[in-house]
Design a protein around this motif. Structure first.
Motif, PDB file in Angstrom:
ATOM      1  N   THR A 234     -15.094   6.045  22.639  1.00 59.42           N
ATOM      2  CA  THR A 234     -15.858   6.444  23.831  1.00 59.42           C
ATOM      3  C   THR A 234     -15.283   5.738  25.062  1.00 59.42           C
ATOM      4  N   ALA A 235     -14.937   4.451  24.884  1.00 58.84           N
ATOM      5  CA  ALA A 235     -14.394   3.676  26.013  1.00 58.84           C
ATOM      6  C   ALA A 235     -13.103   4.294  26.534  1.00 58.84           C
ATOM      7  N   SER A 236     -12.321   4.929  25.649  1.00 59.56           N
ATOM      8  CA  SER A 236     -10.996   5.411  26.064  1.00 59.56           C
ATOM      9  C   SER A 236     -11.080   6.455  27.190  1.00 59.56           C
ATOM     10  N   PHE A 237     -12.174   7.227  27.247  1.00 60.09           N
ATOM     11  CA  PHE A 237     -12.320   8.204  28.345  1.00 60.09           C
ATOM     12  C   PHE A 237     -12.450   7.482  29.689  1.00 60.09           C
ATOM     13  N   PHE A 238     -13.182   6.362  29.675  1.00 55.81           N
ATOM     14  CA  PHE A 238     -13.391   5.607  30.920  1.00 55.81           C
ATOM     15  C   PHE A 238     -12.148   4.796  31.282  1.00 55.81           C
ATOM     16  N   ILE A 239     -11.416   4.371  30.255  1.00 56.09           N
ATOM     17  CA  ILE A 239     -10.163   3.631  30.513  1.00 56.09           C
ATOM     18  C   ILE A 239      -9.185   4.557  31.245  1.00 56.09           C
ATOM     19  N   VAL A 240      -9.016   5.774  30.724  1.00 58.41           N
ATOM     20  CA  VAL A 240      -8.063   6.702  31.358  1.00 58.41           C
ATOM     21  C   VAL A 240      -8.563   7.106  32.748  1.00 58.41           C
ATOM     22  N   LEU A 241      -9.870   7.343  32.879  1.00 55.42           N
ATOM     23  CA  LEU A 241     -10.434   7.704  34.189  1.00 55.42           C
ATOM     24  C   LEU A 241     -10.086   6.630  35.230  1.00 55.42           C
ATOM     25  N   THR A 242     -10.199   5.360  34.843  1.00 54.98           N
ATOM     26  CA  THR A 242      -9.926   4.263  35.772  1.00 54.98           C
ATOM     27  C   THR A 242      -8.430   4.139  36.053  1.00 54.98           C
ATOM     28  N   LEU A 243      -7.609   4.269  34.994  1.00 52.07           N
ATOM     29  CA  LEU A 243      -6.154   4.171  35.202  1.00 52.07           C
ATOM     30  C   LEU A 243      -5.682   5.218  36.205  1.00 52.07           C
ATOM     31  N   LEU A 244      -6.282   6.418  36.147  1.00 50.58           N
ATOM     32  CA  LEU A 244      -5.814   7.531  36.994  1.00 50.58           C
ATOM     33  C   LEU A 244      -6.401   7.491  38.407  1.00 50.58           C
ATOM     34  N   ALA A 245      -7.516   6.766  38.576  1.00 46.14           N
ATOM     35  CA  ALA A 245      -8.153   6.731  39.901  1.00 46.14           C
ATOM     36  C   ALA A 245      -7.431   5.736  40.821  1.00 46.14           C
ATOM     37  N   LYS A 246      -7.729   5.858  42.154  1.00 40.01           N
ATOM     38  CA  LYS A 246      -7.076   4.941  43.115  1.00 40.01           C
ATOM     39  C   LYS A 246      -7.914   3.677  43.280  1.00 40.01           C
ATOM     40  N   ILE A 291     -12.927  -5.169  27.964  1.00 41.45           N
ATOM     41  CA  ILE A 291     -11.678  -4.520  28.386  1.00 41.45           C
ATOM     42  C   ILE A 291     -11.708  -4.386  29.914  1.00 41.45           C
ATOM     43  N   LYS A 292     -10.684  -4.955  30.560  1.00 39.97           N
ATOM     44  CA  LYS A 292     -10.600  -4.859  32.027  1.00 39.97           C
ATOM     45  C   LYS A 292      -9.447  -3.917  32.375  1.00 39.97           C
ATOM     46  N   VAL A 293      -9.761  -2.857  33.082  1.00 40.59           N
ATOM     47  CA  VAL A 293      -8.756  -1.819  33.407  1.00 40.59           C
ATOM     48  C   VAL A 293      -8.608  -1.691  34.915  1.00 40.59           C
ATOM     49  N   LYS A 294      -7.379  -1.501  35.386  1.00 42.15           N
ATOM     50  CA  LYS A 294      -7.145  -1.263  36.821  1.00 42.15           C
ATOM     51  C   LYS A 294      -6.295  -0.012  37.003  1.00 42.15           C
ATOM     52  N   SER A 295      -6.406   0.618  38.157  1.00 38.52           N
ATOM     53  CA  SER A 295      -5.575   1.792  38.489  1.00 38.52           C
ATOM     54  C   SER A 295      -4.109   1.472  38.206  1.00 38.52           C
ATOM     55  N   SER A 296      -3.389   2.420  37.665  1.00 39.30           N
ATOM     56  CA  SER A 296      -1.980   2.144  37.313  1.00 39.30           C
ATOM     57  C   SER A 296      -1.149   3.417  37.435  1.00 39.30           C
ATOM     58  N   ARG A 297       0.137   3.206  37.636  1.00 39.41           N
ATOM     59  CA  ARG A 297       1.086   4.342  37.553  1.00 39.41           C
ATOM     60  C   ARG A 297       1.581   4.412  36.121  1.00 39.41           C
ATOM     61  N   LEU A 298       1.433   5.570  35.513  1.00 39.16           N
ATOM     62  CA  LEU A 298       1.779   5.692  34.089  1.00 39.16           C
ATOM     63  C   LEU A 298       3.073   6.470  33.897  1.00 39.16           C
ATOM     64  N   LYS A 299       3.718   6.175  32.795  1.00 39.06           N
ATOM     65  CA  LYS A 299       4.979   6.830  32.438  1.00 39.06           C
ATOM     66  C   LYS A 299       4.890   7.234  30.975  1.00 39.06           C
ATOM     67  N   ASN A 300       5.242   8.475  30.641  1.00 42.59           N
ATOM     68  CA  ASN A 300       5.182   8.900  29.231  1.00 42.59           C
ATOM     69  C   ASN A 300       6.222   8.169  28.394  1.00 42.59           C
ATOM     70  N   ILE A 301       5.838   7.878  27.160  1.00 43.08           N
ATOM     71  CA  ILE A 301       6.763   7.219  26.229  1.00 43.08           C
ATOM     72  C   ILE A 301       6.757   8.023  24.916  1.00 43.08           C
ATOM     73  N   ASP A 302       7.705   7.720  24.028  1.00 42.69           N
ATOM     74  CA  ASP A 302       7.675   8.339  22.700  1.00 42.69           C
ATOM     75  C   ASP A 302       6.490   7.773  21.935  1.00 42.69           C
ATOM     76  N   ILE A 303       5.740   8.646  21.293  1.00 38.88           N
ATOM     77  CA  ILE A 303       4.589   8.171  20.510  1.00 38.88           C
ATOM     78  C   ILE A 303       5.049   7.947  19.072  1.00 38.88           C
ATOM     79  N   PRO A 304       5.027   6.677  18.604  1.00 35.10           N
ATOM     80  CA  PRO A 304       5.531   6.419  17.249  1.00 35.10           C
ATOM     81  C   PRO A 304       4.681   7.109  16.183  1.00 35.10           C
TER      82      PRO A 304
END
Ligand code: S3P
Length: 426
Positions: A234-246, A291-304
């Motif tokens: 459930t937390a992962s939805f809020f983690i991504v929301l925060t990473l993508l926000a300004k 878990i402390k999350v901040k806005s970030s610029r993300l880059k796709n990586i290979d998913i193992p």
């Protein structure tokens, strides 16, 4: 219900989330089997865990839900009550599959049913090992629900090599095995979530990358008191929301950080996400922390490949992070996604196509190419799948005109308070 979402600029605050769904199911089941009163705090308020509670009430267990605490009074070994009707697991695969192990060891007939989605999900994966143990269990001709379970005098321990990476199948075997004097041995080549093992004090050893799990009556549950940590899925939805926000920062309190579940945090961090863990503690054998999350610029990586079972529930929201990250998002070796609450590969590809992306659907995954071409009047389809609904809610909140999600009520399957939580943070 069609739910409209507006673009969100910032996310800020501190979030407390309900207890982990996987741990909550097990807590309710193990307390129901134990003899005496158990107390569970911060239990998941999901529809799925309600299905588990309803079934154990039907099986004669007293469950008192009062405020923050749930008291469950079990009657001990071999004393579940004969159910008067079929046991309805709703949308919950965990309920149906774990219950099949418990009921295989009882001395009465029972039938497990479920909703439309659960009724087409594969059940032979539990039927096969339970029958090897001598259980009188049968699925429909299609290998689906209803599961019909008849008592047997011949339940016996087995040594079993897991054929699918599934904690639900592993736990079904464990829950039959705790009724037996002899040792059942389960060999797992790909480690899956180990909440059952931790909560029942089951011995596991790893040798040559194979996890060997040894279970017997010694692991039959005793009454316990437990506070369930917040649900990382459930937390992962809020983690991504925060990473993508300004200019955003969010703290999610006391989240379950069991290493069989933290793949999503590792992956998002490797993608450039600013995610820190604070106040780590071990409670009831489970690691948890803030878990402390901040806005970030993300880059796709290979998913193992070997991380897939660990992140299987998080793929929908991970792909949303991938869509807004540099490079193309691609996942393979994830065929299990096709047999979740919806065919998640199909559900995700359908929705991404609405944005005008070039989507390549493969048997075991998919790839997203190019940029969003269409942002107007979008109605995403949840396919009645809670994790698809929440993933596309987060995506909708990134679009300049927002977007809507159909059948949004399905979020109640894991997190009925999703909308209030979003309101609280934005
Ligand atoms: C669960 C195990 C996983 C997961 C599901 C919950 C559990 O399923 O997808 O949401 O609580 O054991 P599988 O074990 O079938 O992969």
């Amino acid at each position: 219900m069609i739910q409209q979402f507006e673009k969100i600029e910032n996310i800020n605050g501190i979030l407390n989330l309900p207890g982990d769904k996987s741990i909550s199911h097990r807590a309710v089941m193990f307390a129901s089997l134990a003899k005496g009163e158990s107390v569970i705090q911060n239990c998941s308020n999901s529809e799925d865990v309600k299905s588990t509670m309803n079934i154990f009430s039907q099986l004669g267990i007293r469950i008192d839900v009062g405020g923050e605490k749930i008291k469950i009074t079990g009657n001990g070994f071999n004393s579940l009550r004969v159910p008067e009707s079929e046991l309805y697991a709703g949308n919950s695969g965990t309920t149906a599959r774990l219950l099949s192990g418990i009921l295989s060891a009882q001395n009465f007939n029972s039938v497990i049913t479920g909703d439309e989605s659960l009724s087409i999900r594969p059940m032979l994966r539990v039927v096969e090992p339970l029958r090897l143990m001598g259980a009188g269990i049968n699925a429909s001709e299609l290998g689906t629900l209803p599961l019909i379970i008849n008592p047997t005098k011949n339940l016996h321990p087995i040594e079993y090599k897991m054929k699918v990476a599934s904690a639900q199948v592993k736990s079904a075997i464990i829950l039959a095995a705790i009724h037996l004097d002899g040792e059942t041995i389960i060999n797992e080549t790909t480690k899956t979530r180990d909440h059952s093992e931790r909560m029942l004090g089951i011995k596991t050893e790893v040798q040559n990358n194979i996890t060997r799990i040894v279970v017997s009556k010694r692991n039959y549950p005793e009454p316990f008191e437990m506070t369930i940590p917040a649900d990382i899925s459930t937390a992962s939805f809020f983690i991504v929301l925060t990473l993508l926000a300004k200019d955003s920062e969010l703290i999610i309190k006391n989240v379950s950080l069991n290493p069989t579940r933290t793949g999503i945090i590792n992956l998002l961090s490797s993608m450039g996400g600013s995610i820190e863990i604070e106040n780590e503690v071990i409670v009831n054998g489970e690691i948890c922390g803030d878990i402390k999350v901040k806005s970030s610029r993300l880059k796709n990586i290979d998913i193992p490949v070997d991380i897939i079972p660990n992140i299987i529930d998080e793929v929908p929201i991970l792909s949303v992070a991938g869509l807004f990250a540099e490079g193309n998002f691609k996942i393979n070796h994830a065929k299990e996604l096709r047999i979740k609450e919806s065919d998640r590969i199909k559900s995700l590809c359908y929705n991404y196509k609405l944005l005008g992306l070039d989507v390549v659907e493969e048997d075991d995954g998919f790839e997203l190419n190019g940029n969003i071409q269409n942002e107007t009047d979008i109605l995403f389809e949840s396919f009645g799948d809670h994790r698809i609904a929440m993933a596309f809610a987060v995506l909708s909140m990134q679009l300049k005109n927002g977007a809507a999600v159909n059948q949004f009520e399905s979020v109640a399957v894991s997190n009925p308070d999703f909308l209030e939580q979003i309101k609280q943070l934005s």
